[in-house]
Design an enzyme around this catalytic site. Structure first.
Site, PDB file in Angstrom:
ATOM      1  N   ILE A 283     -14.877  11.846 -81.515  1.00 14.06           N
ATOM      2  CA  ILE A 283     -13.512  11.633 -81.008  1.00 14.06           C
ATOM      3  C   ILE A 283     -13.639  11.197 -79.549  1.00 14.06           C
ATOM      4  O   ILE A 283     -14.329  11.858 -78.772  1.00 14.06           O
ATOM      5  CB  ILE A 283     -12.680  12.939 -81.070  1.00 14.06           C
ATOM      6  CG1 ILE A 283     -12.705  13.505 -82.489  1.00 14.06           C
ATOM      7  CG2 ILE A 283     -11.278  12.729 -80.503  1.00 14.06           C
ATOM      8  CD1 ILE A 283     -11.486  13.348 -83.302  1.00 14.06           C
TER       9      ILE A 283
ATOM     10  N   LYS B 198     -23.078  22.081 -72.431  1.00 11.65           N
ATOM     11  CA  LYS B 198     -22.042  22.453 -71.471  1.00 11.65           C
ATOM     12  C   LYS B 198     -22.672  22.679 -70.101  1.00 11.65           C
ATOM     13  O   LYS B 198     -23.768  23.237 -70.002  1.00 11.65           O
ATOM     14  CB  LYS B 198     -21.361  23.735 -71.946  1.00 11.65           C
ATOM     15  CG  LYS B 198     -20.582  23.519 -73.235  1.00 11.65           C
ATOM     16  CD  LYS B 198     -20.233  24.829 -73.903  1.00 11.65           C
ATOM     17  CE  LYS B 198     -19.663  24.576 -75.286  1.00 11.65           C
ATOM     18  NZ  LYS B 198     -19.639  25.802 -76.098  1.00 11.65           N
TER      19      LYS B 198
ATOM     20  N   GLY C  96     -25.074  25.128 -79.122  1.00 17.43           N
ATOM     21  CA  GLY C  96     -25.573  24.922 -77.772  1.00 17.43           C
ATOM     22  C   GLY C  96     -25.948  23.491 -77.474  1.00 17.43           C
ATOM     23  O   GLY C  96     -26.611  23.211 -76.487  1.00 17.43           O
TER      24      GLY C  96
ATOM     25  N   ARG D 218     -21.794  34.058 -82.519  1.00 19.48           N
ATOM     26  CA  ARG D 218     -22.680  34.738 -81.567  1.00 19.48           C
ATOM     27  C   ARG D 218     -21.913  34.985 -80.270  1.00 19.48           C
ATOM     28  O   ARG D 218     -20.819  34.471 -80.078  1.00 19.48           O
ATOM     29  CB  ARG D 218     -23.872  33.840 -81.246  1.00 19.48           C
ATOM     30  CG  ARG D 218     -23.426  32.510 -80.637  1.00 19.48           C
ATOM     31  CD  ARG D 218     -24.560  31.682 -80.081  1.00 19.48           C
ATOM     32  NE  ARG D 218     -24.052  30.507 -79.387  1.00 19.48           N
ATOM     33  CZ  ARG D 218     -23.799  29.326 -79.941  1.00 19.48           C
ATOM     34  NH1 ARG D 218     -23.993  29.160 -81.237  1.00 19.48           N
ATOM     35  NH2 ARG D 218     -23.339  28.321 -79.238  1.00 19.48           N
TER      36      ARG D 218
END
Lengths: 82, 458
Positions: free
Chosen positions: B203, B237, B164, B292
């Site tokens: 990256i 996110k 997360g 999960r």
């Protein structure tokens, strides 16, 4: 000889959160009463909604009072600026 | 099938799991901390147990308190949601010892997923490309500096037990490592109860693409397509969608096969997510397996028609998977915006407070997963995620149109939220064209500032 003017600066939390004096439970507190701090030095951590923010010193001086102790506290430090 | 499931979580995911249980006729037990007595999930659960004080470490992370609550209420299974104990192998094994089914991966899956370094080695050995990282966990900042010198900067500090995005920090040099190492440790401990960190090469300009996988106890594994999770801020996110505008059918097949192969290589069970980075040349690198149900699972549900929480429960009760991706007839496009109680204009500072006005959007193509209600006071102790707004349409453009309309209807006041940011993103030509990388968000908010510059204390 004129003595340098001294003033007290209060460090208050900008939002409610959980106050931590130490970087981790097994390390010493960032500062104690009597610690001489520089402006922008980290004094504590404040956790709000799982985000840790560094509480930085607004001034250079000496910590004269720590008013919050690992708990909620609006007023956290008093710094004497010499 | 289980007769009573204890939901070891709070917020929207607790509601999500309770709702699934109600639909399949399973009784539910809600748990809560002393700071969460007004939480909505307590209204929906059949019964509730207070498991401790406000601080998560003494309530939602207290293994014994939760297992005791399950025993005393006669629950025969525990659903952990996401975060908290969801990926805690010790918790899963305590459940097992007490004769309670942990709805999720096996204890050994969790041990391996929790040990991201070991997991990566197995995946690498299975022939799947991985991102360069430290060989093991790094204990001290000096060790971190040595390792980073070998891997090459910029590097990320990541929580070994993490997920997360919590506990992740990017460091461009040794100086940055010195400053952020102990803060990352704190965040990791607060979020996962474990402060082991590792170092990974960053990256540049990548896309974050993940594949949902499901596996039964008989060795059957399928993926359920990808989720595009590239739009992030500080590795949190913000917007997810399925499918990804970046994947051709051919690349989807290759990455989907790699995801199934990765799950197979670790004998994975139940729902999981295989995360990849996709670089500018469409080369993909395995990052980790999230063991999960994920926050962004609804976008997969909308395009596949599969209720993933019910699938988790079904698989844990011992049923066979029974289908593959090709059987699913995926259809349409789904987009999720994570609405956080944060001020995008002030470096995403959290905004706890009382919700005085709450009016969620509705209508065709709209799904809202949220624990908010009018009058609810957001506690300072927990995550800032307050709602997930998901739009659906047959086309990506249609899903964007629905999202834009729904965001415009969504009233949450007086606290600040990330809604205005999402409205701006929906209008963006680059977003609409599906052209973005993980640095996309910097066009909408002041350049990702370090905490050092956050405070306007001058």
């Amino acid at each position: 000889m004129v003595e340098a003017e001294k003033k007290l600066v209060e460090v208050r939390a900008k939002m409610s959160g959980v106050f931590y004096r130490r970087p981790s439970p097994d390390e010493p507190p960032y500062v104690e009463v009597g610690s001489v701090v520089k402006k922008k030095q980290v004094l504590a951590l404040l956790e709000t909604m799982k985000v840790f923010q560094k509480v930085k010193s607004p001034a250079s001086g000496e910590i004269v009072e720590v008013t919050a102790e690992d708990q909620d506290g609006e007023l956290m430090f008093v710094i004497e600026v010499g | 099938m289980f007769s009573r499931i204890l939901v070891a979580n709070r917020g929207e995911i607790a509601l999500r799991v309770i709702r699934a249980c109600k639909e399949i006729g399973v009784q539910t037990v809600g748990v809560h901390s002393e700071a969460d007595v007004d939480s909505l999930h307590l209204e929906l659960a059949d019964q509730n147990v207070c498991i401790g004080p406000a601080m998560s470490a003494k309530s939602y992370l207290d293994i014994e308190a939760i297992v005791d609550a399950a025993t005393s209420t006669g629950a025969d299974a525990i659903h952990p949601g996401y975060g908290y104990l969801a990926e805690n192998a010790e918790f899963a094994s305590r459940c097992e010892e007490r004769g309670i089914t942990f709805i999720g991966p096996t204890t050994s899956n969790l041990r391996l997923a929790g040990d991201k370094i070991a997991a990566k080695r197995i995946i690498e050995a299975a022939g799947i490309p991985v991102v360069p990282s430290s060989r093991g966990g790094v204990r001290t900042v000096e060790e971190a500096i040595t390792v980073s010198g070998e891997i090459g900067y910029p590097v990320m500090i990541k929580a070994a037990a993490g997920g997360g995005g919590r506990g992740i920090r990017v460091c461009h040099d040794a100086e940055g490592l010195r400053e952020d190492f102990s803060v990352a440790k704190m965040e990791s401990r607060a979020s996962f109860g474990n402060d082991e960190l590792y170092i990974e090469r960053l990256i540049t300009r990548p896309r974050h693409i993940e594949f949902q996988v499901l596996a039964d106890r008989f060795g059957n594994v399928t993926h359920l397509g990808e989720r595009e999770c590239t739009i992030q801020r500080r590795y949190q996110k913000l917007i997810e969608e399925s499918p990804s505008p970046a994947l051709s059918a051919n690349l989807r097949r290759k990455m989907g096969d790699a995801a199934i192969q990765a799950a197979g290589a670790v004998d994975y069970f139940n729902a999981g997510t295989v995360e990849f980075l996709l670089d500018e040349a469409n080369r993909f690198y395995f990052m980790e397996i999230n063991a999960r149900i994920q926050v962004e699972h609804p976008v997969t549900e909308l395009v596949t028609g599969k209720d993933l929480v019910k699938e988790q429960i079904r698989l844990s009760s011992g049923e066979e998977l029974g289908y593959t991706f090709d059987d699913l007839n995926t259809r349409g496009w789904a987009i999720e915006c994570r609405i956080n109680a944060e001020d995008p204009e002030r470096n995403f500072l959290p905004c706890p407070g009382t919700i005085e006005r709450y009016r969620p959007p509705a209508g065709f193509g709209v799904r809202v997963d949220s624990h908010l209600y009018q009058g609810y006071e957001l506690p300072v102790f927990y995550d800032s995620l307050i709602a997930k707004l998901i739009s659906y349409d047959l086309s990506r453009k249609g899903a964007i149109d629905v999202m834009r309309r729904a965001l415009g209807e969504f009233t949450i006041s007086p606290i600040k939220t990330t809604i205005p940011l999402y409205l701006a993103i929906m209008e963006d030509a680059g977003f609409q064209a599906g052209e973005f990388d993980t640095g996309f968000i910097n066009r909408f908010v002041p350049e990702d500032m370090d905490d050092d510059d956050d405070d306007d204390d001058d």
